[in-house]
Motif scaffolding. Structure first.
Motif, PDB file in Angstrom:
ATOM      1  N   GLN A 136      -2.018  -7.112  18.819  1.00 35.79           N
ATOM      2  CA  GLN A 136      -0.764  -7.863  18.714  1.00 35.79           C
ATOM      3  C   GLN A 136       0.093  -7.400  17.546  1.00 35.79           C
ATOM      4  N   ALA A 137      -0.466  -6.602  16.653  1.00 30.28           N
ATOM      5  CA  ALA A 137       0.275  -6.143  15.477  1.00 30.28           C
ATOM      6  C   ALA A 137       1.371  -5.164  15.897  1.00 30.28           C
ATOM      7  N   ARG A 138       2.601  -5.430  15.495  1.00 28.51           N
ATOM      8  CA  ARG A 138       3.721  -4.551  15.846  1.00 28.51           C
ATOM      9  C   ARG A 138       3.733  -3.296  14.973  1.00 28.51           C
ATOM     10  N   PHE A 139       3.086  -3.385  13.819  1.00 37.87           N
ATOM     11  CA  PHE A 139       3.139  -2.265  12.877  1.00 37.87           C
ATOM     12  C   PHE A 139       1.823  -2.205  12.105  1.00 37.87           C
ATOM     13  N   LEU A 140       1.180  -1.055  12.124  1.00 35.90           N
ATOM     14  CA  LEU A 140      -0.027  -0.796  11.325  1.00 35.90           C
ATOM     15  C   LEU A 140      -0.008   0.675  10.942  1.00 35.90           C
ATOM     16  N   GLU A 141       0.166   0.947   9.645  1.00 32.73           N
ATOM     17  CA  GLU A 141       0.242   2.332   9.191  1.00 32.73           C
ATOM     18  C   GLU A 141      -0.552   2.515   7.899  1.00 32.73           C
ATOM     19  N   LEU A 142      -1.158   3.690   7.767  1.00 36.21           N
ATOM     20  CA  LEU A 142      -1.887   4.036   6.555  1.00 36.21           C
ATOM     21  C   LEU A 142      -0.919   4.155   5.378  1.00 36.21           C
ATOM     22  N   VAL A 143      -1.294   3.554   4.254  1.00 39.12           N
ATOM     23  CA  VAL A 143      -0.511   3.703   3.027  1.00 39.12           C
ATOM     24  C   VAL A 143      -0.895   5.001   2.318  1.00 39.12           C
ATOM     25  N   HIS A 144      -2.171   5.350   2.386  1.00 41.77           N
ATOM     26  CA  HIS A 144      -2.696   6.557   1.743  1.00 41.77           C
ATOM     27  C   HIS A 144      -3.910   7.006   2.533  1.00 41.77           C
ATOM     28  N   ARG A 145      -4.582   8.043   2.068  1.00 44.93           N
ATOM     29  CA  ARG A 145      -5.746   8.572   2.769  1.00 44.93           C
ATOM     30  C   ARG A 145      -6.903   8.788   1.805  1.00 44.93           C
ATOM     31  N   ILE A 146      -8.113   8.706   2.342  1.00 43.44           N
ATOM     32  CA  ILE A 146      -9.292   9.148   1.606  1.00 43.44           C
ATOM     33  C   ILE A 146     -10.112  10.023   2.546  1.00 43.44           C
ATOM     34  N   ASP A 147     -10.926  10.892   1.976  1.00 43.99           N
ATOM     35  CA  ASP A 147     -11.683  11.847   2.779  1.00 43.99           C
ATOM     36  C   ASP A 147     -12.595  11.144   3.785  1.00 43.99           C
ATOM     37  N   ARG A 148     -12.883  11.839   4.867  1.00 45.26           N
ATOM     38  CA  ARG A 148     -13.748  11.278   5.916  1.00 45.26           C
ATOM     39  C   ARG A 148     -15.096  10.829   5.372  1.00 45.26           C
ATOM     40  N   ASP A 149     -15.720  11.633   4.524  1.00 42.54           N
ATOM     41  CA  ASP A 149     -17.062  11.300   4.039  1.00 42.54           C
ATOM     42  C   ASP A 149     -17.058  10.390   2.820  1.00 42.54           C
ATOM     43  N   THR A 150     -15.876  10.106   2.279  1.00 42.11           N
ATOM     44  CA  THR A 150     -15.754   9.160   1.162  1.00 42.11           C
ATOM     45  C   THR A 150     -15.662   7.752   1.730  1.00 42.11           C
ATOM     46  N   SER A 151     -16.376   6.823   1.141  1.00 46.25           N
ATOM     47  CA  SER A 151     -16.289   5.421   1.561  1.00 46.25           C
ATOM     48  C   SER A 151     -15.389   4.666   0.593  1.00 46.25           C
ATOM     49  N   GLY A 152     -15.021   3.445   0.993  1.00 43.15           N
ATOM     50  CA  GLY A 152     -14.309   2.594   0.056  1.00 43.15           C
ATOM     51  C   GLY A 152     -12.936   2.140   0.506  1.00 43.15           C
ATOM     52  N   LEU A 153     -12.165   1.650  -0.449  1.00 40.34           N
ATOM     53  CA  LEU A 153     -10.939   0.908  -0.192  1.00 40.34           C
ATOM     54  C   LEU A 153      -9.813   1.775   0.373  1.00 40.34           C
ATOM     55  N   LEU A 154      -9.248   1.299   1.470  1.00 45.30           N
ATOM     56  CA  LEU A 154      -8.155   1.975   2.158  1.00 45.30           C
ATOM     57  C   LEU A 154      -7.079   0.938   2.465  1.00 45.30           C
ATOM     58  N   LEU A 155      -5.852   1.175   1.993  1.00 41.65           N
ATOM     59  CA  LEU A 155      -4.756   0.243   2.203  1.00 41.65           C
ATOM     60  C   LEU A 155      -4.009   0.569   3.492  1.00 41.65           C
ATOM     61  N   VAL A 156      -3.732  -0.478   4.273  1.00 43.68           N
ATOM     62  CA  VAL A 156      -2.994  -0.337   5.523  1.00 43.68           C
ATOM     63  C   VAL A 156      -1.850  -1.350   5.509  1.00 43.68           C
ATOM     64  N   ALA A 157      -0.628  -0.880   5.762  1.00 46.75           N
ATOM     65  CA  ALA A 157       0.544  -1.758   5.772  1.00 46.75           C
ATOM     66  C   ALA A 157       0.735  -2.374   7.148  1.00 46.75           C
ATOM     67  N   LYS A 158       1.123  -3.655   7.170  1.00 41.43           N
ATOM     68  CA  LYS A 158       1.404  -4.349   8.420  1.00 41.43           C
ATOM     69  C   LYS A 158       2.899  -4.562   8.626  1.00 41.43           C
ATOM     70  N   LYS A 159       3.683  -4.119   7.642  1.00 38.53           N
ATOM     71  CA  LYS A 159       5.138  -4.155   7.738  1.00 38.53           C
ATOM     72  C   LYS A 159       5.689  -2.875   7.139  1.00 38.53           C
ATOM     73  N   ARG A 160       6.812  -2.406   7.669  1.00 37.05           N
ATOM     74  CA  ARG A 160       7.418  -1.193   7.107  1.00 37.05           C
ATOM     75  C   ARG A 160       7.850  -1.418   5.668  1.00 37.05           C
ATOM     76  N   SER A 161       8.318  -2.616   5.344  1.00 36.51           N
ATOM     77  CA  SER A 161       8.722  -2.901   3.971  1.00 36.51           C
ATOM     78  C   SER A 161       7.515  -2.818   3.032  1.00 36.51           C
ATOM     79  N   ALA A 162       6.347  -3.261   3.501  1.00 42.27           N
ATOM     80  CA  ALA A 162       5.121  -3.179   2.689  1.00 42.27           C
ATOM     81  C   ALA A 162       4.711  -1.727   2.501  1.00 42.27           C
ATOM     82  N   LEU A 163       4.863  -0.922   3.555  1.00 41.06           N
ATOM     83  CA  LEU A 163       4.528   0.499   3.461  1.00 41.06           C
ATOM     84  C   LEU A 163       5.393   1.179   2.403  1.00 41.06           C
ATOM     85  N   ARG A 164       6.691   0.926   2.446  1.00 38.61           N
ATOM     86  CA  ARG A 164       7.593   1.535   1.468  1.00 38.61           C
ATOM     87  C   ARG A 164       7.255   1.088   0.049  1.00 38.61           C
ATOM     88  N   HIS A 165       6.973  -0.194  -0.107  1.00 45.38           N
ATOM     89  CA  HIS A 165       6.671  -0.761  -1.428  1.00 45.38           C
ATOM     90  C   HIS A 165       5.408  -0.129  -2.019  1.00 45.38           C
TER      91      HIS A 165
END
Length: 316
Positions: A136-165
């Motif tokens: 149902q999410a209209r927008f879901l985009e990666l804010v940044h990336r981490i390597d495939r074999d690296t674990s841990g925190l990954l930020l995902v924006a649910k609004k374009r304004s959040a992505l830009r911020h």
């Protein structure tokens, strides 16, 4: 052969969607459609904004009404258009890895071995899985990336304004990220930071310290010392590809089970303690919330495999 068919859509553009190019907007709307098809329907004038033809570089504005035409394409039966559906158990597992979520963003404790997005022969990645979990999410985009074999925190924006911020915070280097890494040997207590320019080989994506490379800085802190290894906290000030992995290798202390920059002798040693994956984990992140403007700090615990390995190292 089978077909993918989409229905015609009329999308009212709001403030959050505004400002992006129409081709990028269409790629989000038509997730399983190849880019070549998207540019073809733009060239043919099948995409209309306010009932007019537009070019790929047109930036949509609040109040625009975009007509997304129906699309039909043929796909090979052995290459399904929605490969996420064949990995439903992995998708479901990611639900328990979400450490924070609100209307603006979602934060995932990404498991090691999961790519952040599909491509390069991979059927799916974390972002495709999250879109399957949140249809149902209209927008879901990666804010940044981490390597495939690296674990841990990954930020995902649910609004374009959040992505830009959030991306602005990364550019301005106001976001603080802290990783845990188990490195070979005894880390020098006097080494608090590594400043070494990094150059990426475009052919094989291997990164090396090179005077012709981009300025790169990582700060280090010793967390725990063992007989033949050190657990360090690494904080990248710049965000270069493989930065932490290359900087520790450059200092003579590669990370355990690093298949590109590691040392097989160290891998053999750490395997005795149950380590079978890259010991690099994005454990902590500090940033300003894109909606409330309040300072936030999030933590992601190590997985059980790495925690158990540390316990065995302490006993040894």
């Amino acid at each position: 052969m089978s077909e993918i068919k989409t229905q015609v859509q009329f999308v009212d553009i709001d403030e959050d969607m505004a400002g992006q190019r129409i081709d990028n907007f269409l790629r989000n709307q038509l997730k399983n459609i190849p880019k070549s098809v998207i540019y073809r329907i733009l060239r043919k004038g099948e995409v209309r904004v306010n009932k007019k033809r537009v070019k790929a570089e047109y930036k949509i504005a609040a109040g625009d009404i975009v007509r997304v035409p129906p699309v039909t394409i043929s796909v090979q039966d052995d290459q399904p258009a929605a490969p996420v559906s064949t990995n439903l158990h992995k998708v479901a597992e990611l639900e328990s890895c979400i450490v924070y979520e609100d209307d603006h963003m979602l934060v995932l404790n990404k498991p090691s071995g999961t790519a952040v997005h599909g491509g390069s022969g991979l059927k799916f990645g974390a972002i495709e899985a999250l879109r399957a979990l949140r249809p149902q999410a209209r927008f879901l985009e990666l804010v940044h990336r981490i390597d495939r074999d690296t674990s841990g925190l990954l930020l995902v924006a649910k609004k374009r304004s959040a992505l830009r911020h959030l991306q602005a915070q990364f550019r301005e280097k106001t976001i603080q990220k802290y990783y845990y890494a188990l490195v070979m040997g005894k880390w020098d207590t006097k080494c608090k930071a590594v400043n070494a320019p990094l150059l990426k080989n475009d052919v094989n994506s291997i990164v090396r310290v090179n005077p012709q490379g981009k300025p790169s800085e990582t700060r280090f802190k010793i967390l725990e010392s063992f007989k033949e290894a050190t657990l360090v906290q690494a904080s990248p000030i710049t965000g270069r590809t493989h930065q932490i992995r290359v900087h520790v290798q450059y200092m003579g202390h590669p990370i355990a089970w690093d298949d590109r920059y590691g040392d097989q002798r160290f891998d053999a040693y750490t395997s005795k303690f149950g380590i079978k994956r890259l010991f690099l984990h994005a454990a902590n992140i500090k940033f300003v919330h894109p909606g409330t403007e309040k300072a936030m700090e999030l933590n992601a615990p190590l997985d059980k495999n790495l925690e158990n390995a540390l316990s065995k190292l302490r006993q040894a």
